[in-house]
Design a protein around this motif. Structure first.
Motif, PDB file in Angstrom:
ATOM      1  N   ASP A  40       3.905   3.126   7.252  1.00 21.60           N
ATOM      2  CA  ASP A  40       2.840   3.421   6.305  1.00 21.60           C
ATOM      3  C   ASP A  40       1.970   4.529   6.883  1.00 21.60           C
ATOM      4  N   GLN A  68       0.832  -1.197   0.000  1.00 22.41           N
ATOM      5  CA  GLN A  68       0.000   0.000   0.000  1.00 22.41           C
ATOM      6  C   GLN A  68       0.871   1.254   0.000  1.00 22.41           C
ATOM      7  N   LEU A  69       0.684   2.069  -1.031  1.00 21.96           N
ATOM      8  CA  LEU A  69       1.387   3.335  -1.183  1.00 21.96           C
ATOM      9  C   LEU A  69       0.358   4.419  -1.474  1.00 21.96           C
ATOM     10  N   LEU A  75       8.894   1.490   2.796  1.00 21.76           N
ATOM     11  CA  LEU A  75       7.582   2.055   2.498  1.00 21.76           C
ATOM     12  C   LEU A  75       6.870   1.112   1.528  1.00 21.76           C
ATOM     13  N   GLY A  76       5.566   0.923   1.726  1.00 25.71           N
ATOM     14  CA  GLY A  76       4.836  -0.011   0.872  1.00 25.71           C
ATOM     15  C   GLY A  76       5.076  -1.457   1.245  1.00 25.71           C
ATOM     16  N   THR A 116       3.173   8.830   1.272  1.00 27.97           N
ATOM     17  CA  THR A 116       4.526   8.325   1.074  1.00 27.97           C
ATOM     18  C   THR A 116       5.513   9.438   0.737  1.00 27.97           C
TER      19      THR A 116
END
Length: 213
Positions: free
Chosen positions: A131, A12-13, A100-101, A17
Motif C-alpha cells: 500500500d 485502502q486504495l 493492493l487494497g 495504486t
C-alpha cells in the motif's frame, strides 16, 4: 513473459495504486477493488466476489468492463472475497502475486490477508501486500536479499511461533543467529546501511515489513 497477477481488493486504495499496475499484468478485482480498477481505466481480467459493497449500478459497470465476472452468495461461501481472488491467482501458477487494497480499517480482514501470503509461500510463489506506506512479504528458511527503496524501515516479526538463526548483513542493526518469538518487538524498525542487505533464517517464517511514514 510477464506472469504477474495483481489483485485489487476493497481496502485502502488511492492514486498511489495506479503506478504499481504494469502493462501485461493479469488483473483480478475483488468486490470493490474491481470497481476501482474500472473507474481508473483498467479492464479486470476477472472480477469476483459477493459485491455487497457496490450498488447495482456499479456492479453493472464492473460486469460490462471486465473480461470475466464471478458472483458469490454473501452467506453461502467459505472464503472472503480477497481469499477467493488469491486462491484463483494461485491456481494460475504465476511468477508473482501482488495484493493492493488488502490493508484497511478492518484489522481482521487486514490480518487475514497477511496470512494469505503463507499459501503462496507453500507453493513457492512470490507474493506481497503493498500500500502507500508498506510492502509486506514473508521469508522462510534460507537467505533473502532486501534492497534499499522508498520503504526505508524494515521490521521483522515472527509469523510462526518461533523463528531461529536470524542473521542480518548490511543493516544498521545487524543480528547473528538471533531468535524471535511471538510477543517480541526486537525486530522493529531496522534500516539498510548498504544498498543491498541479506536476511538469513534457519527455522520458521518471518513477516518482513518494509515501511515509510
Amino acid at each position: 513473459m510477464n506472469n504477474r497477477i495483481i489483485i485489487c481488493t476493497g481496502g485502502q486504495l488511492g492514486s498511489w495504486t495506479v503506478p504499481l499496475i504494469h502493462p501485461g499484468d493479469t488483473l483480478i478485482g475483488a468486490d470493490r477493488g474491481a470497481l476501482f480498477l474500472v473507474q481508473h481505466g483498467f479492464t479486470p481480467d476477472l472480477a469476483l466476489g459477493d459485491f455487497d459493497s457496490v450498488t447495482p449500478e456499479q456492479l453493472e459497470l464492473i460486469r460490462s468492463n471486465s473480461r470475466e465476472s464471478l458472483a458469490y452468495d454473501p452467506i453461502d461461501k467459505d472464503y472472503t472475497d480477497t481469499e477467493l481472488a488469491f486462491r484463483h491467482a494461485l491456481d494460475q501458477s504465476p511468477s508473482e502475486i501482488v495484493m493492493l487494497g488488502a490493508l484497511g480499517s478492518r484489522f481482521d480482514h487486514s490480518l487475514a490477508n497477511v496470512h494469505l501470503l503463507k499459501l503462496a509461500l507453500e507453493k513457492g510463489i512470490k507474493a506481497s501486500i503493498t500500500d502507500e506506506h508498506n510492502t509486506i512479504t514473508l521469508a522462510e528458511i534460507g537467505t533473502t536479499e532486501l534492497h534499499q527503496s522508498d520503504y526505508s524501515h524494515i521490521s521483522l516479526l515472527p509469523l510462526s511461533e518461533q523463528v531461529t538463526g536470524i542473521t542480518l548483513h548490511g543493516f544498521a542493526y545487524p543480528l547473528h543467529e538471533a531468535t524471535l518469538q511471538i510477543g517480541q518487538s526486537l525486530g522493529i524498525s531496522n534500516i539498510l546501511a548498504d544498498p543491498v542487505g541479506t536476511l538469513t533464517v534457519r527455522t520458521g517464517i518471518l513477516l518482513v515489513i518494509q515501511s515509510k511514514d
